[in-house]
Design an enzyme around this catalytic site. Structure first.
Site, PDB file in Angstrom:
ATOM      1  N   VAL A   1      36.596  36.652  37.151  1.00  8.03           N
ATOM      2  CA  VAL A   1      35.148  35.583  37.958  1.00  8.03           C
ATOM      3  C   VAL A   1      33.757  36.816  38.127  1.00  8.03           C
ATOM      4  O   VAL A   1      34.754  37.543  38.487  1.00  8.03           O
ATOM      5  CB  VAL A   1      35.413  34.341  38.136  1.00  8.03           C
ATOM      6  N   TYR A   2      32.944  36.467  37.484  1.00  9.08           N
ATOM      7  CA  TYR A   2      31.921  36.881  38.169  1.00  9.08           C
ATOM      8  C   TYR A   2      31.203  36.246  38.428  1.00  9.08           C
ATOM      9  O   TYR A   2      30.898  35.235  38.373  1.00  9.08           O
ATOM     10  CB  TYR A   2      31.019  37.835  36.676  1.00  9.08           C
TER      11      TYR A   2
END
Lengths: 156, 156
Positions: free
Chosen positions: A28-29
């Site tokens: 995830v960013y």
């Protein structure tokens, strides 16, 4: 911290050798600029599931960029993912073949395979396996964060 | 991870007791939503300088919010700060007075003092020292990230 030098290629999966089980990666960013990423690895080995979580912060650049990385508690990573404290995500399976890291993308990126090789110097030479196709090192559409945000390049 | 419940107040510094040396804090924000913060603490004690770096990820909310926190290598924190892999920063000195954390802000926020108390429950009561003035818990202008981004509230 290190300076990361990586070249990246598309892959013809029909030419690949048989693969080991690989590691399932959910990444995830939390931010795009600077890039803040949490990666949750799940591996099944000898009937046991092991998990590992790593936070990475990256500077700008395609071929060469600053990179900082630390392990973080798996439970925290899982909660950050569940509470959606992030912008984009990607799911892939990672295999190691010689010096290459090979990624088979899943879900909305299904069908995409990419291979990366980490180099000591930008002009270092290496053996190019038969399953490598187009180099995409300098094609920003193929960075993982752009794939996560925009999906597969169209027409590419 | 934890749920953080905090009430926050402005402070009349002329009414404060004598303060210990405190800890110098440089904090940078890598992302605002979700909030990704790196805090570098420097303390001088018995003629020795000690430094410590902590990464924090926070969810949304003013009085109550999810919070995740881990120590990170000081050298990495320093390089991330030096390479400007962040959006905004704040410099302050932190003192502990009883259950309160008291912050004296510096540089562009000079003149601002704030005190925070962490509570177990949102309706928990506590002794209110004479140097507390206006409560700003629910005033988004006084979150550290907003102060870092926008500077001191004008006309306050």
């Amino acid at each position: 911290m290190g300076i990361e030098i990586e070249r990246k290629f598309l892959v013809d999966p029909t030419k690949l050798p048989e693969l080991d089980p690989g590691a399932h990666i959910l990444q995830v960013y939390l931010s795009e600029k600077p890039q803040v990423r949490i990666r949750l690895y799940s591996r099944v080995r000898h009937y046991a599931l092991s998990r590992e979580a790593v936070m990475t912060i990256k500077g700008e650049g395609l071929l060469t960029r600053a990179e900082f990385e630390w392990p973080i508690p798996v439970d925290d990573a899982v909660k950050i993912i569940e509470e959606e404290l992030w912008l984009y995500y990607i799911v892939k399976t990672r295999y190691n073949i010689g010096r290459f890291e090979l990624d088979r993308f899943e879900e909305t990126h299904k069908g995409l395979w990419m291979a990366e090789i980490e180099l000591e110097h930008e002009d270092e030479s290496f053996d190019s396996p038969v399953w490598l196709t187009e180099e995409v090192t300098n094609d920003a559409r193929y960075t993982n964060v752009t794939l996560a945000r925009d999906g597969l390049p169209s027409g590419g």
